[in-house]
Motif scaffolding. Structure first.
Motif, PDB file in Angstrom:
ATOM      1  N   PRO A 250       0.823  -1.213   0.000  1.00 15.06           N
ATOM      2  CA  PRO A 250       0.000   0.000   0.000  1.00 15.06           C
ATOM      3  C   PRO A 250       0.861   1.269   0.000  1.00 15.06           C
ATOM      4  N   ASN A 251       2.044   1.199   0.644  1.00 13.43           N
ATOM      5  CA  ASN A 251       3.019   2.288   0.616  1.00 13.43           C
ATOM      6  C   ASN A 251       4.357   1.744   1.101  1.00 13.43           C
ATOM      7  N   MET A 252       5.407   2.498   0.854  1.00 10.45           N
ATOM      8  CA  MET A 252       6.748   2.025   1.193  1.00 10.45           C
ATOM      9  C   MET A 252       7.024   2.049   2.696  1.00 10.45           C
ATOM     10  N   ASP A 253       6.173   2.700   3.472  1.00 12.76           N
ATOM     11  CA  ASP A 253       6.337   2.695   4.929  1.00 12.76           C
ATOM     12  C   ASP A 253       6.257   1.281   5.493  1.00 12.76           C
ATOM     13  N   VAL A 254       5.475   0.428   4.841  1.00 20.33           N
ATOM     14  CA  VAL A 254       5.353  -0.966   5.286  1.00 20.33           C
ATOM     15  C   VAL A 254       6.705  -1.658   5.138  1.00 20.33           C
ATOM     16  N   PHE A 255       7.351  -1.469   3.998  1.00 15.87           N
ATOM     17  CA  PHE A 255       8.685  -2.037   3.795  1.00 15.87           C
ATOM     18  C   PHE A 255       9.673  -1.464   4.800  1.00 15.87           C
ATOM     19  N   ASP A 256       9.634  -0.140   4.985  1.00 15.13           N
ATOM     20  CA  ASP A 256      10.556   0.500   5.932  1.00 15.13           C
ATOM     21  C   ASP A 256      10.426  -0.097   7.329  1.00 15.13           C
ATOM     22  N   GLU A 257       9.203  -0.291   7.775  1.00 13.80           N
ATOM     23  CA  GLU A 257       8.981  -0.873   9.101  1.00 13.80           C
ATOM     24  C   GLU A 257       9.496  -2.313   9.164  1.00 13.80           C
ATOM     25  N   ALA A 258       9.200  -3.100   8.132  1.00 16.19           N
ATOM     26  CA  ALA A 258       9.664  -4.491   8.097  1.00 16.19           C
ATOM     27  C   ALA A 258      11.186  -4.546   8.059  1.00 16.19           C
ATOM     28  N   TYR A 259      11.805  -3.625   7.328  1.00 17.59           N
ATOM     29  CA  TYR A 259      13.264  -3.616   7.244  1.00 17.59           C
ATOM     30  C   TYR A 259      13.887  -3.226   8.576  1.00 17.59           C
TER      31      TYR A 259
END
Length: 73
Positions: free
Chosen positions: A56-65
């Motif tokens: 849905p947005n790159m914030d999800v990836f940032d949090e997972a990373y």
């Protein structure tokens, strides 16, 4: 040797969960081109910006990373 981001992400898979992280992991599992051996944030981010329409947005990836880095340290 440190596990790849994908290997870590697969530990977060849960088909019964509707959290954004679990859905990201479930969708990454179904993405046959996901870079499974990568650990580098920039390379992963570039891939997902071009191919991660399931995010849905790159914030999800940032949090997972961030979670990945915490686990690896």
């Amino acid at each position: 040797m440190r596990q790849s981001f994908y290997q870590y992400l697969m530990t977060l898979r849960n088909p019964d969960s509707h959290t954004m992280i679990a859905e990201f992991a479930n969708n990454a599992f179904n993405d046959q081109y996901f870079p499974k051996q990568m650990q580098d944030y920039e390379e992963l981010s570039n891939y997902l910006e071009l191919n991660g329409s399931y995010l849905p947005n790159m914030d999800v990836f940032d949090e997972a990373y961030r979670m990945y880095l915490d686990k690896m340290n």
